[in-house]
Design a protein around this motif. Structure first.
Motif, PDB file in Angstrom:
ATOM      1  N   GLY A  96      -7.631  17.010   0.031  1.00 24.98           N
ATOM      2  CA  GLY A  96      -6.216  17.138   0.371  1.00 24.98           C
ATOM      3  C   GLY A  96      -5.528  15.830   0.699  1.00 24.98           C
ATOM      4  N   GLY A  97      -6.197  14.957   1.426  1.00 27.81           N
ATOM      5  CA  GLY A  97      -5.604  13.667   1.764  1.00 27.81           C
ATOM      6  C   GLY A  97      -5.346  12.839   0.522  1.00 27.81           C
ATOM      7  N   SER A  98      -6.306  12.821  -0.380  1.00 30.91           N
ATOM      8  CA  SER A  98      -6.156  12.068  -1.627  1.00 30.91           C
ATOM      9  C   SER A  98      -5.085  12.675  -2.520  1.00 30.91           C
ATOM     10  N   ILE A  99      -4.994  13.997  -2.522  1.00 27.31           N
ATOM     11  CA  ILE A  99      -3.953  14.667  -3.301  1.00 27.31           C
ATOM     12  C   ILE A  99      -2.577  14.232  -2.805  1.00 27.31           C
ATOM     13  N   PHE A 100      -2.402  14.187  -1.488  1.00 23.02           N
ATOM     14  CA  PHE A 100      -1.119  13.765  -0.923  1.00 23.02           C
ATOM     15  C   PHE A 100      -0.852  12.283  -1.206  1.00 23.02           C
ATOM     16  N   ASN A 101      -1.877  11.417  -1.089  1.00 30.99           N
ATOM     17  CA  ASN A 101      -1.675  10.002  -1.407  1.00 30.99           C
ATOM     18  C   ASN A 101      -1.287   9.818  -2.868  1.00 30.99           C
ATOM     19  N   PHE A 102      -1.997  10.484  -3.757  1.00 33.74           N
ATOM     20  CA  PHE A 102      -1.695  10.377  -5.180  1.00 33.74           C
ATOM     21  C   PHE A 102      -0.286  10.876  -5.475  1.00 33.74           C
ATOM     22  N   THR A 103       0.081  11.999  -4.873  1.00 31.09           N
ATOM     23  CA  THR A 103       1.420  12.558  -5.065  1.00 31.09           C
ATOM     24  C   THR A 103       2.492  11.593  -4.574  1.00 31.09           C
ATOM     25  N   SER A 104       2.256  10.946  -3.434  1.00 32.45           N
ATOM     26  CA  SER A 104       3.247   9.997  -2.912  1.00 32.45           C
ATOM     27  C   SER A 104       3.384   8.787  -3.842  1.00 32.45           C
ATOM     28  N   ILE A 105       2.289   8.339  -4.443  1.00 37.22           N
ATOM     29  CA  ILE A 105       2.337   7.236  -5.405  1.00 37.22           C
ATOM     30  C   ILE A 105       3.189   7.633  -6.612  1.00 37.22           C
ATOM     31  N   VAL A 106       2.947   8.826  -7.143  1.00 39.28           N
ATOM     32  CA  VAL A 106       3.691   9.304  -8.306  1.00 39.28           C
ATOM     33  C   VAL A 106       5.176   9.437  -7.972  1.00 39.28           C
ATOM     34  N   ILE A 107       5.493   9.993  -6.812  1.00 40.54           N
ATOM     35  CA  ILE A 107       6.896  10.173  -6.422  1.00 40.54           C
ATOM     36  C   ILE A 107       7.601   8.830  -6.264  1.00 40.54           C
ATOM     37  N   VAL A 108       6.977   7.888  -5.558  1.00 40.66           N
ATOM     38  CA  VAL A 108       7.606   6.579  -5.355  1.00 40.66           C
ATOM     39  C   VAL A 108       7.782   5.863  -6.695  1.00 40.66           C
ATOM     40  N   ASN A 109       6.763   5.896  -7.547  1.00 37.94           N
ATOM     41  CA  ASN A 109       6.902   5.271  -8.873  1.00 37.94           C
ATOM     42  C   ASN A 109       8.020   5.926  -9.682  1.00 37.94           C
ATOM     43  N   TRP A 110       8.107   7.249  -9.644  1.00 35.69           N
ATOM     44  CA  TRP A 110       9.159   7.945 -10.369  1.00 35.69           C
ATOM     45  C   TRP A 110      10.542   7.573  -9.826  1.00 35.69           C
ATOM     46  N   LEU A 111      10.669   7.512  -8.493  1.00 29.84           N
ATOM     47  CA  LEU A 111      11.957   7.139  -7.893  1.00 29.84           C
ATOM     48  C   LEU A 111      12.365   5.710  -8.267  1.00 29.84           C
ATOM     49  N   ILE A 112      11.404   4.811  -8.336  1.00 32.84           N
ATOM     50  CA  ILE A 112      11.705   3.434  -8.750  1.00 32.84           C
ATOM     51  C   ILE A 112      12.085   3.411 -10.234  1.00 32.84           C
ATOM     52  N   TYR A 113      11.276   4.069 -11.045  1.00 35.85           N
ATOM     53  CA  TYR A 113      11.522   4.091 -12.493  1.00 35.85           C
ATOM     54  C   TYR A 113      12.870   4.713 -12.825  1.00 35.85           C
ATOM     55  N   SER A 114      13.258   5.753 -12.081  1.00 30.39           N
ATOM     56  CA  SER A 114      14.525   6.445 -12.362  1.00 30.39           C
ATOM     57  C   SER A 114      15.724   5.737 -11.736  1.00 30.39           C
ATOM     58  N   GLY A 115      15.484   4.668 -10.982  1.00 30.67           N
ATOM     59  CA  GLY A 115      16.573   3.905 -10.400  1.00 30.67           C
ATOM     60  C   GLY A 115      17.069   4.425  -9.061  1.00 30.67           C
ATOM     61  N   ARG A 116      16.406   5.416  -8.519  1.00 28.30           N
ATOM     62  CA  ARG A 116      16.822   5.970  -7.231  1.00 28.30           C
ATOM     63  C   ARG A 116      16.335   5.121  -6.055  1.00 28.30           C
ATOM     64  N   LEU A 117      15.275   4.375  -6.279  1.00 30.26           N
ATOM     65  CA  LEU A 117      14.775   3.403  -5.301  1.00 30.26           C
ATOM     66  C   LEU A 117      14.745   2.040  -5.969  1.00 30.26           C
ATOM     67  N   GLU A 118      15.057   1.031  -5.202  1.00 27.95           N
ATOM     68  CA  GLU A 118      14.994  -0.325  -5.722  1.00 27.95           C
ATOM     69  C   GLU A 118      13.550  -0.826  -5.639  1.00 27.95           C
ATOM     70  N   ASP A 119      13.083  -1.428  -6.718  1.00 25.00           N
ATOM     71  CA  ASP A 119      11.747  -2.012  -6.717  1.00 25.00           C
ATOM     72  C   ASP A 119      11.738  -3.156  -5.701  1.00 25.00           C
ATOM     73  N   SER A 120      10.858  -3.043  -4.708  1.00 20.21           N
ATOM     74  CA  SER A 120      10.835  -4.049  -3.642  1.00 20.21           C
ATOM     75  C   SER A 120       9.413  -4.253  -3.144  1.00 20.21           C
ATOM     76  N   VAL A 121       9.250  -5.269  -2.336  1.00 21.55           N
ATOM     77  CA  VAL A 121       7.951  -5.573  -1.728  1.00 21.55           C
ATOM     78  C   VAL A 121       7.474  -4.393  -0.890  1.00 21.55           C
ATOM     79  N   LEU A 122       8.383  -3.758  -0.176  1.00 21.36           N
ATOM     80  CA  LEU A 122       8.035  -2.613   0.672  1.00 21.36           C
ATOM     81  C   LEU A 122       7.370  -1.509  -0.145  1.00 21.36           C
ATOM     82  N   TRP A 123       7.988  -1.118  -1.247  1.00 20.36           N
ATOM     83  CA  TRP A 123       7.435  -0.035  -2.066  1.00 20.36           C
ATOM     84  C   TRP A 123       6.167  -0.478  -2.785  1.00 20.36           C
TER      85      TRP A 123
END
Length: 168
Positions: free
Chosen positions: A88-115
Motif C-alpha cells: 500500500g505504501g508503494s502504491i501511494f508513492n507510485f500514484t503520487s509520482i504519476v499524478i505530479v508528473n501528469w500535472l507538470i506535463y499538462s501545465g497545471r504545475l510548473e516544473d521546479s526543483v521542489l517537484w
C-alpha cells in the motif's frame, strides 16, 4: 563544491519533502488497513520522543526520519489482504509520482526543483520499500513481507514501518 542554493535545497528536501513522502507512504498502508477492517489505527511520523498528536497521527521529535503505521487487528486477515497492505505504501508513492508528473506535463504545475525533489524522494522510498530484503534489525522490507505473505511464510505482520499493536 556545493553552492548555497544546493545546501538550501538539501535542507528543504530532508526536512520538508522527505516527511511528506513518508506521510504519503504510510497513508497508503493505513488506507488499506482501513479497507480491510483494521482497528485502533495510528500513523506515527518520525522517531524519538513524542511531540504531539492530532486525530490518529502522532508526530515525534525527529519527524523527518522514518515513521510507522500501527493497528491492532484486521477484519479481513489473509495472505492477499496482508500483501496489499504491505504494498500500500508503494502504491501511494507510485500514484503520487504519476499524478505530479501528469500535472507538470499538462501545465497545471510548473516544473521546479521542489517537484523534482519530491519525485526523486518518492522513487527512493518506493525502491527501498519494494526491494525484497531484511533490514539490519531483522524486519523485512515491504516487498519482502509481501512475498513472504504470498507464500504464507510471514506470520507477525511486522515490517520496518508496519506494526501490530499489542494489548497494553
Amino acid at each position: 563544491m556545493l553552492s548555497m542554493f544546493e545546501v538550501l535545497k538539501f535542507l528543504v528536501s530532508f526536512f520538508l519533502i522527505l516527511p511528506v513522502v513518508t506521510f504519503i507512504h504510510l497513508s497508503g498502508h493505513i488506507f488499506f488497513v482501513s479497507i480491510f477492517g483494521g482497528t485502533e489505527k495510528k500513523l506515527v511520523i518520525g522517531c524519538g520522543k513524542h511531540l504531539f498528536s492530532f486525530w490518529r497521527i502522532e508526530v515525534r521529535k525527529y519527524y523527518f526520519w522514518n515513521g510507522a503505521c500501527e493497528f491492532k487487528s484486521l477484519r479481513y486477515d489473509n495472505r492477499l489482504t496482508n500483501m496489499i497492505i504491505y504494498l500500500g505504501g508503494s502504491i501511494f508513492n507510485f500514484t503520487s509520482i504519476v499524478i505530479v508528473n501528469w500535472l507538470i506535463y499538462s501545465g497545471r504545475l510548473e516544473d521546479s526543483v521542489l517537484w523534482n525533489q519530491f519525485i526523486y524522494f518518492s522513487f527512493y522510498v518506493l525502491f527501498f520499500s519494494l526491494f525484497p530484503m531484511y533490514f539490519s534489525d531483522g524486519s523485512p522490507s515491504d516487498g519482502k513481507a509481501a512475498v513472504l505473505s504470498l507464500k504464507n511464510e510471514h506470520d507477525d505482520k511486522i515490517t520496518d514501518d508496519i506494526q501490530i499493536r499489542k494489548d497494553d
